[in-house]
Design a protein around this motif. Sequence first.
Motif, short mmCIF file in Angstrom:
data_model
loop_
_atom_site.label_atom_id
_atom_site.label_comp_id
_atom_site.label_asym_id
_atom_site.label_seq_id
_atom_site.Cartn_x
_atom_site.Cartn_y
_atom_site.Cartn_z
N LYS A 98 -8.92 5.06 -20.17
CA LYS A 98 -7.86 5.91 -21.09
C LYS A 98 -8.19 6.12 -22.48
O LYS A 98 -8.08 7.30 -23.21
N PHE B 122 0.60 6.98 -20.78
CA PHE B 122 -0.06 5.88 -20.16
C PHE B 122 0.85 4.67 -20.07
O PHE B 122 1.56 4.18 -21.10
N LEU B 123 1.02 4.35 -18.74
CA LEU B 123 1.98 2.97 -18.68
C LEU B 123 0.70 1.95 -18.35
O LEU B 123 0.03 1.72 -17.27
N GLY B 124 0.75 0.83 -19.19
CA GLY B 124 -0.19 -0.11 -19.03
C GLY B 124 0.17 -1.29 -18.31
O GLY B 124 1.28 -2.04 -18.50
N THR C 66 -8.96 2.53 -16.10
CA THR C 66 -9.14 1.38 -16.91
C THR C 66 -8.72 1.73 -18.32
O THR C 66 -8.75 2.90 -18.67
N GLY C 67 -8.88 0.72 -19.13
CA GLY C 67 -8.75 0.96 -20.62
C GLY C 67 -9.77 1.55 -21.10
O GLY C 67 -9.72 2.46 -22.04
N GLU D 136 2.69 4.14 -23.54
CA GLU D 136 2.15 4.72 -24.69
C GLU D 136 1.99 6.41 -24.43
O GLU D 136 1.54 6.74 -23.31
N TRP E 7 -4.26 1.01 -16.19
CA TRP E 7 -3.29 2.17 -16.80
C TRP E 7 -3.10 3.17 -15.87
O TRP E 7 -3.85 3.77 -15.27
N HIS F 60 -2.41 6.80 -15.67
CA HIS F 60 -2.22 7.88 -16.58
C HIS F 60 -1.66 9.00 -16.11
O HIS F 60 -1.94 9.51 -14.80
N GLU G 297 -5.27 -4.68 -19.05
CA GLU G 297 -6.52 -3.78 -19.46
C GLU G 297 -7.15 -2.75 -18.49
O GLU G 297 -7.87 -1.82 -18.67
#
Length: 277
Positions: free
Chosen positions: A118, A55-57, A114-115, A48, A63, A65, A60
């Motif tokens: 993010k 951001f690569l996930g 973490t989510g 995303e 991530w 960054h 949750e």
Amino acid sequence: MPEGHIIHRLAAENHRAFGGRAVRASSPQGRFADGAELIDGRELEAAEAVGKHLFLGFGEDAWVHIHLGLYGGFTFGAIGDGPVAAPVGLVRLRLENDEHVADLRGPNTCALITGAEKAAVAARLGPDPLRADADPDAAWRRLAASRTTVAALLMDQKVLAGVGNVYRAEVLFRHGIDPHRAGRELLRAEWDAIWADLVALMREGVGAGRIDTVRPEHTPEAMGRPPRVDDHGGEVYVYRRAGMPCLVCATEVRAEEHASRNLFWCPSCQPAGTPAR
């Protein structure tokens, strides 16, 4: 520094290469070794872009960054039947599977977050013209209340995410707006036109991988002029054209340092003053 369209391209390319599959992750340079170890073998669930942030996930709680900054870059390659080539240079993060390999070099930021972290990064940013969930009214509220120049505001990532020096200069030219006007002097109709133009131009940039802002009547073919030669690529009106004639009116394009960045504009096509409200 790459503008937002490049980051959205990188998100799409990471998703195409690694999305929905387990990824081997390493940090040949060593500076992201702990983070790479935690995501190694996990599935890339999302890729995303929000403005200039990627951001690569991997779940949750995981991530990656990435902010490329001035010197960062991603390179992608296909894996053939032979062994994967050894990393070249200072590779912060390498991602690979049986078909693809990607190396990240020289980013300003490469961190495992973490989510919730993010979400906090995204909350600090203004609306991104390339995102479907963007709210242009949020940017307008900041613009309309500010004494700062519109040129500086368009580059402020807290006001507008993903717009850099090229899109800033070009969209102001395309709408005949003096870059030195205060944000609060901008008309709502002007802002609506700027936003719509940024959405269209940046979407084209995602597809082409370069920034083109000239209208059909001002292309090299239409004007019988040589194509622009510049490491940024693309056909533009004023960006990096200081001292050259404006493509529309032939007035000399001006440049100055403005808020620590180079600003380009045409004083005839972008006259000083504020239209009557």
